[in-house]
Design a protein around this motif. Structure first.
Motif, PDB file in Angstrom:
ATOM      1  N   PHE A 320      -0.044   3.145   3.897  1.00 32.94           N
ATOM      2  CA  PHE A 320       1.198   2.782   3.213  1.00 32.94           C
ATOM      3  C   PHE A 320       1.217   1.295   2.864  1.00 32.94           C
ATOM      4  O   PHE A 320       1.446   0.908   1.711  1.00 32.94           O
ATOM      5  CB  PHE A 320       2.406   3.126   4.082  1.00 32.94           C
ATOM      6  N   ALA A 321       1.004   0.439   3.866  1.00 34.06           N
ATOM      7  CA  ALA A 321       1.176  -1.000   3.676  1.00 34.06           C
ATOM      8  C   ALA A 321       0.124  -1.577   2.725  1.00 34.06           C
ATOM      9  O   ALA A 321       0.447  -2.345   1.812  1.00 34.06           O
ATOM     10  CB  ALA A 321       1.125  -1.715   5.027  1.00 34.06           C
ATOM     11  N   LEU A 322      -1.138  -1.204   2.942  1.00 34.01           N
ATOM     12  CA  LEU A 322      -2.188  -1.718   2.055  1.00 34.01           C
ATOM     13  C   LEU A 322      -2.029  -1.152   0.651  1.00 34.01           C
ATOM     14  O   LEU A 322      -2.246  -1.867  -0.344  1.00 34.01           O
ATOM     15  CB  LEU A 322      -3.566  -1.354   2.628  1.00 34.01           C
ATOM     16  N   GLY A 323      -1.603   0.105   0.575  1.00 35.49           N
ATOM     17  CA  GLY A 323      -1.386   0.711  -0.738  1.00 35.49           C
ATOM     18  C   GLY A 323      -0.346  -0.038  -1.552  1.00 35.49           C
ATOM     19  O   GLY A 323      -0.555  -0.328  -2.737  1.00 35.49           O
ATOM     20  N   PHE A 324       0.769  -0.377  -0.917  1.00 36.94           N
ATOM     21  CA  PHE A 324       1.809  -1.116  -1.630  1.00 36.94           C
ATOM     22  C   PHE A 324       1.394  -2.562  -1.895  1.00 36.94           C
ATOM     23  O   PHE A 324       1.734  -3.127  -2.951  1.00 36.94           O
ATOM     24  CB  PHE A 324       3.119  -1.096  -0.833  1.00 36.94           C
ATOM     25  N   ALA A 325       0.687  -3.176  -0.951  1.00 34.13           N
ATOM     26  CA  ALA A 325       0.243  -4.553  -1.160  1.00 34.13           C
ATOM     27  C   ALA A 325      -0.662  -4.659  -2.389  1.00 34.13           C
ATOM     28  O   ALA A 325      -0.615  -5.640  -3.129  1.00 34.13           O
ATOM     29  CB  ALA A 325      -0.481  -5.064   0.082  1.00 34.13           C
ATOM     30  N   VAL A 326      -1.467  -3.623  -2.615  1.00 30.06           N
ATOM     31  CA  VAL A 326      -2.411  -3.632  -3.724  1.00 30.06           C
ATOM     32  C   VAL A 326      -1.799  -3.120  -5.023  1.00 30.06           C
ATOM     33  O   VAL A 326      -2.100  -3.633  -6.112  1.00 30.06           O
ATOM     34  CB  VAL A 326      -3.662  -2.786  -3.369  1.00 30.06           C
ATOM     35  N   THR A 327      -0.909  -2.123  -4.931  1.00 29.32           N
ATOM     36  CA  THR A 327      -0.450  -1.439  -6.155  1.00 29.32           C
ATOM     37  C   THR A 327       0.987  -1.765  -6.574  1.00 29.32           C
ATOM     38  O   THR A 327       1.396  -1.356  -7.662  1.00 29.32           O
ATOM     39  CB  THR A 327      -0.551   0.094  -5.984  1.00 29.32           C
ATOM     40  N   ALA A 328       1.767  -2.465  -5.738  1.00 27.55           N
ATOM     41  CA  ALA A 328       3.164  -2.721  -6.102  1.00 27.55           C
ATOM     42  C   ALA A 328       3.279  -3.441  -7.442  1.00 27.55           C
ATOM     43  O   ALA A 328       4.096  -3.070  -8.298  1.00 27.55           O
ATOM     44  CB  ALA A 328       3.856  -3.535  -5.001  1.00 27.55           C
ATOM     45  N   VAL A 329       2.455  -4.466  -7.646  1.00 27.17           N
ATOM     46  CA  VAL A 329       2.529  -5.239  -8.899  1.00 27.17           C
ATOM     47  C   VAL A 329       2.106  -4.391 -10.096  1.00 27.17           C
ATOM     48  O   VAL A 329       2.864  -4.285 -11.080  1.00 27.17           O
ATOM     49  CB  VAL A 329       1.679  -6.521  -8.790  1.00 27.17           C
ATOM     50  N   PRO A 330       0.926  -3.757 -10.073  1.00 33.12           N
ATOM     51  CA  PRO A 330       0.569  -2.933 -11.255  1.00 33.12           C
ATOM     52  C   PRO A 330       1.502  -1.753 -11.476  1.00 33.12           C
ATOM     53  O   PRO A 330       1.785  -1.401 -12.635  1.00 33.12           O
ATOM     54  CB  PRO A 330      -0.859  -2.457 -10.936  1.00 33.12           C
ATOM     55  N   LEU A 331       1.999  -1.129 -10.405  1.00 32.59           N
ATOM     56  CA  LEU A 331       2.909   0.010 -10.584  1.00 32.59           C
ATOM     57  C   LEU A 331       4.199  -0.426 -11.275  1.00 32.59           C
ATOM     58  O   LEU A 331       4.654   0.226 -12.221  1.00 32.59           O
ATOM     59  CB  LEU A 331       3.233   0.652  -9.233  1.00 32.59           C
ATOM     60  N   LEU A 332       4.797  -1.514 -10.810  1.00 28.98           N
ATOM     61  CA  LEU A 332       6.056  -1.960 -11.416  1.00 28.98           C
ATOM     62  C   LEU A 332       5.842  -2.466 -12.838  1.00 28.98           C
ATOM     63  O   LEU A 332       6.754  -2.394 -13.667  1.00 28.98           O
ATOM     64  CB  LEU A 332       6.711  -3.032 -10.543  1.00 28.98           C
TER      65      LEU A 332
END
Length: 436
Positions: A320-332
């Motif tokens: 969860f944490a690494l996934g959001f750390a890596v993908t939060a910017v490109p997803l948004l």
């Protein structure tokens, strides 16, 4: 082979009936869904009753709505107090006692909102009554997570703590969906004038009635805290004993929760607004996307809980944490005014988020001994949610107003990275017995 894990009874000492796992699960889950229905109904219906309770500012029609959401924020920051006080009740008097108090308070708050007089008839008394109602509900919902989550975990059979934990967010999401559904149903059945004059009160009366149903279900549940040791009443823990004796665990709760609560409120509450403000997304379509993604999110929770019982808690948390750390910017940054862009981004985030939400209750519960478990979780968890989760929409909007909308995705990513570091040092507790 029947499940025989010992659970302390709420019956007389001679009553040796084993607790019904289904009844225990229903007591926590249905009651929690009712709690969150009452909590979210306020935000969904604020647009209808704002003018009734608050006076308009000179030439500014947004003043009542802003005042209504200010009261919502006040309720949010009562949650740490509720977590501490109701956690103490759960540790001293038992989990069932705390669950009874929280649902009674939420129902009373909902009824008080329904009966709030208008500003035109009573003047300042109207906003005062509304503030009192939200203060009561804030204390209630702050204590609900601590009491309900540990009740679920302590009621689980061997090897099923993760599964039972997952129903915390299943029920939370169902409460949110129920609130939006009843709000939408009322809005469709009544004219806007009827909704503004009296229709919004129906939703809160329904909430008060649902609280009574939840109370009835919870009264039939069995206690999971052993209130006696060797035949003698157990010594009651002090109000701040968990913070004093377990400071490391208290800090871990804050670190576990910080990135996850920001991601949770961003993806479940703020993302539709983010899409409207930053990409010009249609408001009606945003509500549809939010409803679909929340239903998808609820279905994911038991799968995450079951997986954690097989592979452990840490792999899900780290993913969860690494996934959001890596993908939060490109997803948004993928959010556009297209329907499926928002649906894809929201559902992708829900999959990652499940790595935390499905096991949040059990991860927290496994850090503390039973004697101080509720208060040990309740205060640091609710404080962290208020600081990072409750402020997510405000900070996202502030970045936009300041001309730095691109910084908000980085804010989410960095805070999730902080939680990732905390998860690395967490002990794996899935295979260990729950300390009683």
């Amino acid at each position: 082979m029947p499940n025989t894990q010992p659970v302390a009874e709420s019956q007389a000492p001679g009553d040796a009936r084993p607790p019904s796992r289904v009844r225990q699960l229903a007591a926590a889950s249905i009651g929690n869904a009712v709690e969150w229905y009452d909590w979210y109904a306020y935000s969904f219906l604020a647009v209808y009753f704002a003018d009734q309770v608050f006076p308009k500012g000179a030439g500014n029609s947004l003043v009542p709505l802003l005042s209504t959401f200010a009261v919502f924020a006040v309720g949010f920051f009562m949650r740490p107090i509720g977590g501490l006080l109701m956690g103490a009740v759960a540790d001293r008097r038992g989990r069932r006692a705390a669950l009874t108090v929280t649902i009674l308070m939420m129902g009373a708050g909902s009824l008080l909102v329904a009966l709030t007089p208008t500003y035109a008839t009573t003047g300042l008394l109207a906003p005062v009554v509304l503030v009192i109602a939200r203060l009561v509900q804030g204390v209630s919902v702050g204590g609900e997570f601590a009491a309900s989550s540990i009740f679920l975990v302590e009621s689980a059979g061997p090897g099923r703590r993760g599964l039972f934990s997952s129903f915390m967010y299943v029920s939370t999401t169902l409460g949110q969906l129920l609130a939006s559904g009843i709000g939408a149903l009322l809005a469709a059945a009544l004219t806007e004038d009827q909704m503004g004059r009296w229709g919004w009160r129906i939703a809160f009366l329904v909430g008060a009635l649902l609280s009574l149903i939840g109370l009835w279900i919870r009264r039939g549940a069995q206690e999971t805290l052993d209130l006696a040791r060797d035949g003698e009443p157990a010594a009651r823990p002090g109000l701040f004993e968990a913070l004093r004796r377990y400071p490391r665990q208290s800090l871990l709760i804050c670190g576990i929760t910080a990135g996850s609560t920001l991601a949770y409120y961003t993806w479940t509450s703020y993302l539709p607004t983010y899409a409207q403000v930053n990409a010009g997304f249609d408001k009606g379509d945003a509500l549809i996307v939010s409803t679909l993604s929340l239903a998808f999110f609820a279905l994911l929770q038991p799968l995450g809980g079951l997986l954690s019982d097989r592979v452990g808690r840490k792999p899900l948390l780290l993913t969860f944490a690494l996934g959001f750390a890596v993908t939060a910017v490109p997803l948004l940054h993928l959010v556009t005014d297209a329907f499926f862009s928002l649906l894809l981004v929201q559902c992708a985030g829900m999959v990652l988020l499940t790595g935390y939400t499905s096991i949040a209750a059990v991860v927290n519960a496994e850090l503390f001994p039973a004697r101080v478990r509720a208060a040990g979780i309740g205060f640091p968890y609710s404080l962290t949610v208020a600081l990072f989760g409750g402020t997510a929409p405000y900070i996202g909007t502030w970045f936009k107003q300041a001309g730095h909308a691109d910084l908000f995705p980085w804010y989410v990513a960095v805070l999730c990275l902080v939680s990732f570091v905390v998860y690395l040092v967490l002990p794996e507790t899935a295979r260990k017995p729950l300390e009683r």
